[in-house]
Design an enzyme around this catalytic site. Structure first.
Site, PDB file in Angstrom:
ATOM      1  N   THR A 181      29.979 -48.904 -26.267  1.00 41.92           N
ATOM      2  CA  THR A 181      28.885 -47.962 -26.042  1.00 41.92           C
ATOM      3  C   THR A 181      28.091 -47.695 -27.309  1.00 41.92           C
ATOM      4  O   THR A 181      26.886 -47.420 -27.244  1.00 41.92           O
ATOM      5  CB  THR A 181      29.435 -46.636 -25.470  1.00 41.92           C
ATOM      6  N   LYS A 201      33.162 -40.366 -25.648  1.00 40.80           N
ATOM      7  CA  LYS A 201      32.601 -41.496 -26.408  1.00 40.80           C
ATOM      8  C   LYS A 201      31.092 -41.562 -26.268  1.00 40.80           C
ATOM      9  O   LYS A 201      30.389 -42.081 -27.151  1.00 40.80           O
ATOM     10  CB  LYS A 201      33.252 -42.816 -25.997  1.00 40.80           C
TER      11      LYS A 201
END
Length: 343
Positions: free
Chosen positions: A244, A187
């Site tokens: 994120t 990610k």
């Protein structure tokens, strides 16, 4: 009450030490640098956690022997230091101690995940991967956070859950270690790619597309390596990806913004001033995708931007003009197979 040692006095290690102490545990916080340990002991503040004070009851030290009496040791060091730290820990760690690793990445020299690294270096100790949407800045301040404890040992995962879970930290257990690790590692690459879009000033549409197609790529490689599809729809997959890609707490996103604004990758790393895990992980993921023959167009373009100097706008254009596909991976594979049979 548990005896906990947190290895790594960076932002997340310090945040976890503070949170663990608030749970009533006896906590040691170890720094690889004696100078840093002395500075933290004096100031009781981590420079990247403004407004957060480290309680006096937390023992801050540069001596790794502090872990000798701990029944839970949390590895909160950067990904490049996981193996070295395990080796330093080996002479002092008791055989019954449980290891929990919060580093998110892959070992660049071997392409191994960190549960495998811990198993190689400390085979007598059960290990747990702790992952999910959890910015250090918010954990330290006691903001509600939810993560996953993944392990091949249900006992070890439940010990971490029982020891660390509190009104501000909810922990779920999971036995898909591969899926949880890859979700947390990959990610970061999608987040820096989303940051590049922000740096280019392209608005919300491409970032939403990158996040959506990005989790598809992550799951594609994850399943090829033995993970479960459903894990990537959970906290260590889409949950961690969302936080994120969208927050300025994310050093990966901040790094991507700089690259999108035209700053060369090495200078962008210097400007962020903290470890950008997605940068090194991008190369590892690119090599893994080639090895497993898994198609990962976003990560491939990110690799070419970061390591081959490709212009980000050219990379975006190459993504947009790829051959037509069905959104469902399964249907696309079926159609491809039929076309090959016809030929």
């Amino acid at each position: 009450m548990a005896n906990i040692t947190v290895l790594g006095a960076g932002t997340f290690g310090t945040a976890l030490a503070i949170m663990s102490e608030k749970c009533g545990n006896q906590v040691n916080l170890w720094s690889y640098s004696m100078e840093e340990a002395e500075s933290l002991n004096h100031s009781r503040r981590q420079k990247n956690l403004p407004g957060v004070e480290i309680p006096q009851s937390i023992c801050i030290t540069g001596d790794i022997a502090c872990a000798s009496q701990s029944n839970l040791v949390i590895l909160a060091v950067p990904s490049f230091a996981v193996r070295e730290t395990c080796r330093r820990l080996q002479p002092v760690l008791g055989p019954g101690a449980i290891l929990a690793c919060v580093a998110k990445g892959l070992e660049s020299s071997t392409c191994l995940d960190f549960s495998q690294v811990m198993q190689q270096e400390l085979p007598e100790n059960e290990n747990v991967i702790l992952s999910g949407p959890s910015h250090a800045e918010e954990v330290a301040k006691g903001y509600p956070t939810t993560v996953v404890a993944a392990s091949q040992s249900r006992r070890a995962a439940e010990f971490v859950q029982e020891t660390l879970m509190n009104p501000t930290l909810r922990i779920y257990v999971n036995d898909d270690v591969v899926g949880v690790e890859l979700g947390g590692a990959l990610k970061n690459i999608i987040a820096l790619s989303a940051g590049i879009c922000d740096g280019l000033g392209l608005g919300d549409n491409p970032k939403a597309a990158l996040m959506t197609r990005g989790i598809t790529e992550i799951a594609r490689l994850g399943v090829a390596m033995g993970g479960r599809q459903e894990t990537f729809a959970g906290l260590a997959g889409i949950g961690d990806l969302i936080v994120t890609c969208t927050s300025m707490h994310s050093r990966n996103r901040r790094f991507g913004i700089l690259v999108g604004q035209g700053v060369p990758a090495q200078k962008a790393l210097e400007q962020v001033g903290m470890v950008v895990e997605g940068y090194s992980c991008c190369k590892t993921a690119y090599l893994l995708a080639r090895e497993k023959q898994v198609e990962m167009p976003i990560i491939t373009q990110a690799y070419e931007i970061l390591y081959q100097g490709k212009d980000p706008r050219a990379a975006l254009q190459d993504l947009m003009v790829r051959p037509k596909r069905h959104e469902s991976e399964e249907i696309w594979l079926q159609e491809t197979a039929r076309q090959q049979e016809t030929c």
